[in-house]
Every structure is written in structure tokens, then in C-alpha cells.
Design a protein around this motif. Structure first.
Motif, mmCIF file in Angstrom:
data_model
loop_
_atom_site.group_PDB
_atom_site.id
_atom_site.type_symbol
_atom_site.label_atom_id
_atom_site.label_comp_id
_atom_site.label_asym_id
_atom_site.label_seq_id
_atom_site.Cartn_x
_atom_site.Cartn_y
_atom_site.Cartn_z
ATOM 1 N N TYR A 46 0.847 -1.192 0.000
ATOM 2 C CA TYR A 46 0.000 0.000 0.000
ATOM 3 C C TYR A 46 0.885 1.245 0.000
ATOM 4 C CZ TYR A 46 -3.760 -3.242 1.247
ATOM 5 O OH TYR A 46 -4.662 -4.272 1.242
ATOM 6 N N ASP A 48 1.090 5.823 -1.133
ATOM 7 C CA ASP A 48 0.453 7.024 -1.667
ATOM 8 C C ASP A 48 0.847 7.200 -3.131
ATOM 9 O OD1 ASP A 48 2.994 8.274 -1.771
ATOM 10 O OD2 ASP A 48 2.757 9.076 0.248
ATOM 11 N N TRP A 131 -5.035 0.030 4.344
ATOM 12 C CA TRP A 131 -5.342 1.303 3.681
ATOM 13 C C TRP A 131 -5.179 2.444 4.671
ATOM 14 C CZ3 TRP A 131 -5.151 1.954 -1.224
ATOM 15 C CH2 TRP A 131 -5.664 1.035 -2.137
ATOM 16 N N ALA A 135 -1.747 4.270 3.640
ATOM 17 C CA ALA A 135 -2.229 5.200 2.628
ATOM 18 C C ALA A 135 -2.918 6.333 3.372
ATOM 19 C CB ALA A 135 -3.187 4.490 1.680
ATOM 20 N N ASN A 138 -6.883 9.573 0.570
ATOM 21 C CA ASN A 138 -7.630 8.725 -0.354
ATOM 22 C C ASN A 138 -6.982 8.667 -1.735
ATOM 23 O OD1 ASN A 138 -8.224 11.272 -1.281
ATOM 24 N ND2 ASN A 138 -10.430 11.152 -0.931
ATOM 25 N N ALA A 140 -4.409 7.127 -3.010
ATOM 26 C CA ALA A 140 -3.453 6.053 -2.737
ATOM 27 C C ALA A 140 -3.785 4.830 -3.573
ATOM 28 C CB ALA A 140 -3.469 5.706 -1.258
ATOM 29 N N SER A 236 -7.498 3.319 -4.083
ATOM 30 C CA SER A 236 -8.172 3.490 -2.798
ATOM 31 C C SER A 236 -9.697 3.487 -2.944
ATOM 32 C CB SER A 236 -7.739 4.819 -2.158
ATOM 33 O OG SER A 236 -8.567 5.137 -1.059
ATOM 34 N N GLN A 262 -10.573 0.065 -9.182
ATOM 35 C CA GLN A 262 -10.855 0.787 -7.944
ATOM 36 C C GLN A 262 -11.434 -0.183 -6.932
ATOM 37 O OE1 GLN A 262 -12.563 4.641 -8.158
ATOM 38 N NE2 GLN A 262 -12.158 4.939 -5.992
ATOM 39 N N SER A 263 -10.920 -0.124 -5.718
ATOM 40 C CA SER A 263 -11.391 -0.997 -4.647
ATOM 41 C C SER A 263 -12.881 -0.799 -4.398
ATOM 42 C CB SER A 263 -10.619 -0.706 -3.360
ATOM 43 O OG SER A 263 -11.238 -1.330 -2.262
#
Length: 271
Positions: A46, A48, A131, A135, A138, A140, A236, A262-263
Motif C-alpha cells: 500500500y 500514496d 489502507w 495510505a 484517499n 493512494a 483506494s 478501484q477498490s
């Protein structure tokens, strides 16, 4: 007890190839580095957006100096070691043992500055906690791979294995090799499920190792084939649409072939 560091190794800017021309990989048969039962265990990193761009532009994994990590216990021994040494080394005269442990402590503090580490999170699933921890905004991403691919992507001067989590108040941390303090962490960090890639690059002197010399570098970049390493890039779950588009555009510019998703961690629930 012999407390001798392993051979001095150097991270180079090119992928390692043996004298036969065959690509070689990270070392996983060293006794200090435990291996996962599943060689295809899922790994996550994880980061940035700035670190992601740096990864792409340098085509390298960054190995940070151990003494620059946030955890002050990085590279240290446990309190149990201090308490148990007189019993473990009972055959060594007291004055000699005291001198030996003082030298070992000084060496252990110093070698932290010449040990470089790259960390991964082992988990079959995406982690909400990771996360939040790694990160900070957001904006990230998380890159996903597996253990075998990481091993094959790294050169032969890198050692790879699992972190062991112990109670530093009551459990003995193995001694006799300079890698042991970097393959162990306190149980308070057990949630990290960490896989570590480690390099020890010790400065040479005319007669052996230049013990005491300070390191002027912050870390070491190790070249890797990103298209062989990265399986998926996850954005993120809280990132805005424009950021997802930016990540896709930047990845395309650097010719990264991995899919970018995207998650959905915080998608709408059903009832």
C-alpha cells in the motif's frame, strides 16, 4: 558464540544474471528467513500516489534503511535475551561475556544503518486496516502480486522471508547471525503479516568491515520488471473518479500492463 555478519552485498541497477546467463532470484533458503507454506501467497504493498509514481519512473523497489523505520525496536534484541544470556552462555567467563555482549550491542546498533528493507503485507484479501495505516489520504494505491513473483523479480543479493512475531519481554530472539533481529518484530505488529526483502550492504575496509562508518544514503533502489511483478493495481476505495483516471493515465504512460481497478471495499451494502 560467533557473531559474524554475512557477506557484504550490493544492490545494483540491473537485474541479476548468473554466469550461465540464467536469471537468478532472491535467496529463500537461508536459515534466518522462514518461508510461507504457499509459495503463491497473495502479497500487497500500500502506498500514496507519489510513491507509486516513483515506483513506475524508477522501475525499482525502494529498500529503506532499517534505522529510519518508525519502530525504534527495529534491529534490536529482546529483553529476554539480556536476561537469559548469562544462562545461555554459562560456559563463558563473566568478564568475557560482558565484553562480548557490549560489542554485540554496539554492532547491532550500527548495522541497522547498513540494512535495507522492503516490506509487503501477506493476505488473501484486501485489508481495510492497511489502507488506513499506509495510505494516509484517499489518493493512494495498492499493488498486488504473489510471493513467487516477488522472489523471481528480485536479484540474488536480496534475502526474502516471513517476519516472526515474538514477545520481546519473555521470548528469546535467536542470536549468532546479523539477520535475526530483522526477521523478528514485536507481537504488537502481528497484524501486519509482513513479508520482508532484506539487503545487508556492509562497507568494506582494508582489513574486513569498516565498523563504525556512517551511511549517507537513505536506502537502496533495486531494479525489477514491474510487468512481471505486479498483477493488479488497486485504487483506494475512497478515491474520487478523477484520481482513478489519473492513475490509469500515469500507468499507461509508463507502459504498465497490469489491470487497474478501484477498490469496492466501501461499495453500497445490500440488506
Amino acid at each position: 558464540m560467533s557473531f559474524t555478519p554475512l557477506r557484504s552485498v550490493k544492490a545494483t541497477g540491473a537485474l541479476s544474471v548468473s554466469h550461465t546467463g540464467v536469471r537468478v532470484s532472491a535467496i529463500t533458503d537461508h536459515p534466518c528467513f522462514n518461508q510461507p507454506k504457499n509459495q503463491e501467497a497473495r502479497l500487497w504493498r500500500y502506498m500514496d500516489f507519489t510513491k507509486f509514481v516513483s515506483l513506475l519512473s524508477s522501475e525499482s523497489l525502494f529498500f529503506c534503511r532499517a534505522d529510519l523505520f518508525k519502530d525504534p525496536f527495529e534491529g534490536s534484541y529482546s529483553k529476554a535475551n539480556v536476561a537469559l544470556r548469562p544462562h545461555v552462555y554459562k560456559d563463558i567467563p563473566g568478564e568475557q561475556l560482558e565484553k562480548m555482549t557490549t560489542q554485540m550491542a554496539d554492532f547491532s546498533k550500527w548495522i541497522r544503518g547498513w540494512t535495507y528493507i522492503n516490506c509487503w503485507h501477506a493476505n488473501e484479501y484486501e485489508s481495510a486496516a492497511m489502507w488506513d495505516l499506509y495510505a494516509k489520504t484517499n489518493e493512494a494505491v495498492a499493488i498486488e502480486t504473489n510471493y513467487l513473483k516477488l522472489k523471481d523479480a528480485l536479484p540474488e543479493n536480496v534475502y526474502l522471508g516471513l517476519v516472526n512475531y515474538i514477545d520481546y519481554d519473555s521470548e528469546w530472539l535467536p542470536e549468532g547471525n546479523s539477520f535475526y533481529p530483522f526477521t523478528h518484530k514485536r507481537k504488537s505488529f502481528e497484524h501486519e503479516k509482513e513479508v520482508r526483502a532484506v539487503i545487508q550492504e556492509l562497507p568494506n575496509a582494508e582489513k574486513g568491515i569498516a565498523v563504525g562508518k556512517e551511511n549517507q544514503l537513505f536506502g537502496s533502489d533495486v531494479k525489477v520488471d514491474l510487468n512481471s511483478l505486479i498483477e493488479t493495481v488497486h485504487i483506494s476505495p475512497t478515491a474520487p473518479k478523477w484520481f482513478a483516471e489519473l492513475v490509469s493515465n500515469v500507468a499507461s504512460r509508463y507502459e504498465l500492463s497490469a489491470p487497474i481497478n478501484q477498490s469496492m471495499l466501501y461499495s453500497e451494502p445490500v440488506y
